[in-house]
Design an enzyme around this catalytic site. Sequence first.
Site, short mmCIF file in Angstrom:
data_model
loop_
_atom_site.label_atom_id
_atom_site.label_comp_id
_atom_site.label_asym_id
_atom_site.label_seq_id
_atom_site.Cartn_x
_atom_site.Cartn_y
_atom_site.Cartn_z
N ASN A 1 20.77 -2.18 57.31
CA ASN A 1 20.36 -1.61 56.03
C ASN A 1 21.59 -1.55 55.15
O ASN A 1 22.57 -0.90 55.51
CB ASN A 1 19.81 -0.18 56.20
CG ASN A 1 18.51 -0.14 56.99
OD1 ASN A 1 17.96 -1.19 57.34
ND2 ASN A 1 18.03 1.05 57.27
N ARG B 1 7.83 -4.00 57.93
CA ARG B 1 8.54 -3.05 58.80
C ARG B 1 8.04 -1.64 58.50
O ARG B 1 8.10 -1.20 57.36
CB ARG B 1 10.05 -3.16 58.57
CG ARG B 1 10.83 -2.11 59.31
CD ARG B 1 12.34 -2.31 59.24
NE ARG B 1 12.94 -1.19 59.95
CZ ARG B 1 13.64 -0.22 59.38
NH1 ARG B 1 13.88 -0.23 58.08
NH2 ARG B 1 14.10 0.78 60.09
N HIS C 1 12.11 6.88 62.83
CA HIS C 1 12.64 6.93 61.47
C HIS C 1 12.61 8.40 61.02
O HIS C 1 11.97 8.75 60.05
CB HIS C 1 11.84 6.01 60.54
CG HIS C 1 12.57 5.61 59.29
ND1 HIS C 1 12.68 4.31 58.87
CD2 HIS C 1 13.20 6.34 58.34
CE1 HIS C 1 13.35 4.27 57.72
NE2 HIS C 1 13.68 5.49 57.38
N GLU D 1 16.64 -3.24 55.44
CA GLU D 1 16.42 -2.50 54.20
C GLU D 1 17.47 -2.89 53.17
O GLU D 1 18.65 -2.98 53.50
CB GLU D 1 16.56 -0.98 54.38
CG GLU D 1 15.42 -0.31 55.09
CD GLU D 1 15.62 1.21 55.22
OE1 GLU D 1 16.28 1.82 54.35
OE2 GLU D 1 15.13 1.76 56.21
N TYR E 1 23.10 -0.65 51.38
CA TYR E 1 22.90 -0.08 50.04
C TYR E 1 24.19 0.00 49.23
O TYR E 1 24.17 -0.25 48.03
CB TYR E 1 22.29 1.33 50.15
CG TYR E 1 20.85 1.30 50.60
CD1 TYR E 1 19.82 0.99 49.69
CD2 TYR E 1 20.50 1.55 51.91
CE1 TYR E 1 18.49 0.95 50.10
CE2 TYR E 1 19.17 1.51 52.33
CZ TYR E 1 18.18 1.21 51.42
OH TYR E 1 16.87 1.15 51.82
N GLU F 1 18.95 4.09 61.43
CA GLU F 1 20.13 4.74 60.87
C GLU F 1 20.56 5.99 61.63
O GLU F 1 20.52 7.11 61.11
CB GLU F 1 19.90 5.08 59.39
CG GLU F 1 19.53 3.87 58.55
CD GLU F 1 19.53 4.16 57.04
OE1 GLU F 1 19.54 5.34 56.67
OE2 GLU F 1 19.56 3.20 56.26
C1 FCB Z 1 17.65 4.63 53.84
C2 FCB Z 1 16.46 5.10 54.64
C3 FCB Z 1 15.13 4.90 53.96
C4 FCB Z 1 15.21 5.15 52.48
C5 FCB Z 1 16.38 4.41 51.86
C6 FCB Z 1 16.50 4.56 50.37
O1 FCB Z 1 18.78 5.32 54.23
O2 FCB Z 1 16.40 4.46 55.89
O3 FCB Z 1 14.19 5.71 54.60
O4 FCB Z 1 15.25 6.50 52.22
O5 FCB Z 1 17.57 4.82 52.46
#
Ligand code: FCB
Length: 449
Positions: free
Chosen positions: A292, A77, A121, A354, A294, A166
């Site tokens: 994504n 990607r 992006h 992600e 995290y 995002e």
């Molecule tokens: C996300 C982003 C990516 C990277 C990660 C750690 O929010 O999409 O570009 O910075 O965090």
Amino acid sequence: MSIRTFPEGFLWGAATAAYQIEGAWNEDGKGESIWDRFVRRKYNVLNNDTGDVACDHYHLMPQDVALMKELGMQTYRFSLSWPRILPQGRGAVNEKGLDFYDRLVDNLLAAKILPNATLNHWDFPQAFQDIGGWLNRDSIDWFTDYARVVFDKLGDRVPMWSTHNEPWVIAFRGNAMGTHAPGLCDYSKAYQTAHHLLISHGKTVELFRQDGYKGQIGIVLNLGHFEPGSERESDRAACQRAYEENVALFLDPLFLGRYPEMLFDWIGPHAPQVEGGDFTSINQPIDFLGVNYYTTEVISYALEGGLLKASRVPVSSPGLGHTEMGWGIHPAGLTAVLLNVKEKYGNPTMYITENGCGYKEVPDEKDFVSDWNRVNFLRVHFLAAQDAIQAGVNLRGYYVWSLMDNFEWAKGYGPRFGIVRINYETMSRTPKQSAHWYREVIAQNGVVE
Ligand code: FCB
């Protein structure tokens, strides 16, 4: 020791983004992006780092694709830099810039790696920022025109497309918190930006279908998981507001054709201007949702907590600690996010577009990093994704963030997210322990529990 396997055909890969890896910020006719401008303002980025050179991927691309092949990647990607292709955002195409992506796609296909391209992006053309950026309703047409240029060139070979990466981050970090380009602090602008991003997404999907391009198209959202600090009404309401701003603000219009009610009551005058037909434009069927993941955060009511009156505390599962970004590590949050989408939005096809972790790292004398912490991070998140699949979630693939260390936006080159180490002095690439481990996961399509 047992192996938890994934469904047949599950796709494994890694992700990057143009501004974070390409460098060559003003080469071969590329125009200026809002990040090129933002990093030049002192103190916007830690250590005043810039993406001017980054990983020099613009020049080292063939070598990077060869490395992906060695690592067994099935899919990659990446994103395209809009001002590299259209230096002024619109008008004359910069053929050299577009050729770079043409070669990238051909190299990937020759290596049997499936290209997954993101149109936006974050490195939006500065020329458009100068005339209002995403706040200008014309941005919807600017974006679809750019998409058409790209689809015409690469649409015959790229099987997976995403419109935006995002949109929450673009809207809120860029326009309300001021920590990302263009660096503004105004909630009304954040909501209006989000609205135009969503319409431009929908219009692009419509165009993609009407003009008969092949392949699949979707959008990538950062979906965190949120838990209330207590059962108190004030904490639960604050948590609901945080959830709606980060998650429902996007998923509701995309899948249900409306904005979340509680949030819109709360934000009052900051609500965006919506015109008739906007929700129909946004609410287009998509082929997949990119997730994504995290963080998980505990949200409590806080008088000083900004517009939402909410405080956020990162959550970690016992023993897992924190990453260099100050983010907690909470794999169960990933399962919860996927189940929430399944239940509320009709179980769409999803990809983890992600997931990964950033650390400060010390290599040995051969530039090798024994990143067992990353191996463990990925392992527990893969298992959490597998839990979701077992519970019926329609998850088809997983992209690790990131293929290589890179420019981490406002944090510059501090945290390293790659499974491949970049030596920024020599530009050498050295797979870390996690890259070797990941190759095994891919080969057996499963993770040791
Ligand atoms: C996300 C982003 C990516 C990277 C990660 C750690 O929010 O999409 O570009 O910075 O965090």
